[in-house]
Design an enzyme around this catalytic site. Structure first.
Site, PDB file in Angstrom:
ATOM      1  N   ARG A 239       0.865  -1.182   0.000  1.00  0.00           N
ATOM      2  CA  ARG A 239       0.000   0.000   0.000  1.00  0.00           C
ATOM      3  C   ARG A 239       0.906   1.238   0.000  1.00  0.00           C
ATOM      4  NH1 ARG A 239      -3.358  -2.946  -1.522  1.00  0.00           N
ATOM      5  NH2 ARG A 239      -5.428  -3.356  -0.647  1.00  0.00           N
ATOM      6  N   GLU A 268      -3.938   7.521  -4.899  1.00  0.00           N
ATOM      7  CA  GLU A 268      -4.171   6.772  -6.145  1.00  0.00           C
ATOM      8  C   GLU A 268      -5.456   7.273  -6.786  1.00  0.00           C
ATOM      9  OE1 GLU A 268      -3.939   2.540  -5.467  1.00  0.00           O
ATOM     10  OE2 GLU A 268      -1.930   2.694  -4.631  1.00  0.00           O
ATOM     11  N   HIS A 287      -1.164   0.157  -9.756  1.00  0.00           N
ATOM     12  CA  HIS A 287      -1.732  -0.826  -8.814  1.00  0.00           C
ATOM     13  C   HIS A 287      -2.268  -2.050  -9.576  1.00  0.00           C
ATOM     14  CE1 HIS A 287      -3.567  -1.077  -4.511  1.00  0.00           C
ATOM     15  NE2 HIS A 287      -3.266  -2.281  -4.975  1.00  0.00           N
TER      16      HIS A 287
HETATM   17  C1  DGY Z   1      -5.285  -6.293  -2.946  1.00  0.00           C
HETATM   18  O1  DGY Z   1      -5.955  -7.289  -3.260  1.00  0.00           O
HETATM   19  O2  DGY Z   1      -5.310  -5.821  -1.807  1.00  0.00           O
HETATM   20  C2  DGY Z   1      -4.416  -5.702  -4.000  1.00  0.00           C
HETATM   21  O3  DGY Z   1      -3.844  -4.520  -3.614  1.00  0.00           O
HETATM   22  C3  DGY Z   1      -5.156  -5.553  -5.305  1.00  0.00           C
HETATM   23  O4  DGY Z   1      -5.276  -6.803  -5.835  1.00  0.00           O
END
Ligand code: DGY
Length: 329
Positions: A239, A268, A287
């Protein structure tokens, strides 16, 4: 009997929508962009289930607007977009999609690591801009991956899957986590480093695989970047807010570290005036670490299964707040 009502905040794999459609009345937000907040709030007053994505903020205000809500099924392994304790207090199940994306995310982490180390993106731009004039002994030199040291921060499923790939490259693998994993250490020949700064100082590559919490916000800041080698490369597929982006910009601009490859950013999508976008030694992808056809289909199916269980008042197969079941029980 009237069917339960469900809102799905974006188009997902059709087979998952069909599964939900067999038992529920489904409305899907068809736009490419997420529903704006006011629109999302308008969509929820009658719903029994919500299939959300990490771009949707699911907080107390939303739950107030959705008094019948039984289940929030997030199509992601991470769920920092959801106020889980609010959901739990209200008896709302929260589901997520772990495991199915582990290998795909680990693949992409390695793709970023390789690309940053060997300057693949810069080299492609160099070629396309007509800068390839000759074979040059000093042109676009990067760093070797084989025999280098990888530092994994956060040794969950994805961290472990990245470690396995690193072993194939003959890397020495260090890991930092609150929990020590003696079995994997033995099996894969890893070294546990309980001190983050020590791991950062020893690693040639640092890869982040931790959930975003109050504790991990800006875990990698100026002091941590200063501890890294000048040749080091930072990879983040977890993240964005785990890294202090202003500090990272300074570290990359000043050559304090060699490069970074980020699949996630503090905001984002990344704002066009983000200073990191001006640097050649950073790769930023939107992402997409879990974005393979197979994995996104599996994530959608898992999210559908969680949603359906929740609509039936049952605990979702992948539930992040199982205590809701005992309260109901
Ligand atoms: C998640 O699943 O948390 C990822 O960041 C996106 O697939």
């Amino acid at each position: 009997m009237t069917k339960p009502k469900v809102f799905v905040t974006r188009k997902i794999a059709q087979e998952a929508l069909d599964t939900i459609g067999a038992i529920a009345e489904v409305e899907v937000w068809e736009d490419e962009l997420p529903p704006p907040r006011d629109m999302l709030l308008k969509k929820v007053p009658d719903i029994d289930g919500l299939l959300s994505l990490l771009t949707d903020k699911i907080d107390a205000t939303l739950m107030d607007a959705a008094p019948k809500l039984k289940i929030v099924s997030n199509m992601a392994v991470g769920y920092d977009n959801i106020d889980v304790s609010e959901a739990t207090n209200r008896g709302i199940f929260v589901g997520n999609t772990p495991e199915v994306l582990t290998e795909t995310t680990a693949d992409f982490t390695f793709a970023l690591l390789l690309a940053a180390a060997r300057r693949v993106v810069e080299a492609d731009v160099h070629t396309k801009k007509g800068k390839w004039k000759t074979w040059g002994p000093l042109v676009l030199l990067g760093h070797d991956i084989h025999n280098a040291t990888l530092g994994i921060v956060g040794f969950g499923r994805i961290g472990a899957a990245v470690a396995k790939r690193a072993i194939g490259f003959n890397m020495q693998v260090l890991y930092y986590d609150k929990v020590r994993r003696p079995d994997e250490e033995r099996e894969l020949g890893l070294e546990y480093v309980p001190d983050l700064i020590e791991l950062l100082a020893r690693a040639d590559f640092v890869t982040l695989h931790i959930a975003l919490t109050g504790e991990t916000h800006h875990l990698i800041g100026a002091a941590e970047l200063a501890a890294m080698k000048p040749t080091a490369i930072l990879v983040n597929t977890s993240r964005g807010p785990v890294v202090d982006q202003k500090a990272l910009y300074q570290a990359l601009r000043s050559g304090r570290i060699f490069a970074a490859a980020l699949d996630v950013t503090e905001i984002e999508p990344v704002p066009p005036d983000e200073p990191l976008l001006t640097l050649d030694n950073v790769i930023i992808t939107p992402h997409i670490a879990s974005a393979s056809v197979t994995t996104r289909t599996k994530m959608a199916s898992m999210a559908a299964a969680n949603l359906i269980a929740g609509l039936r008042g049952e605990m979702p197969p992948q539930c992040v707040n199982p205590e809701v079941a005992s309260r109901k029980g």
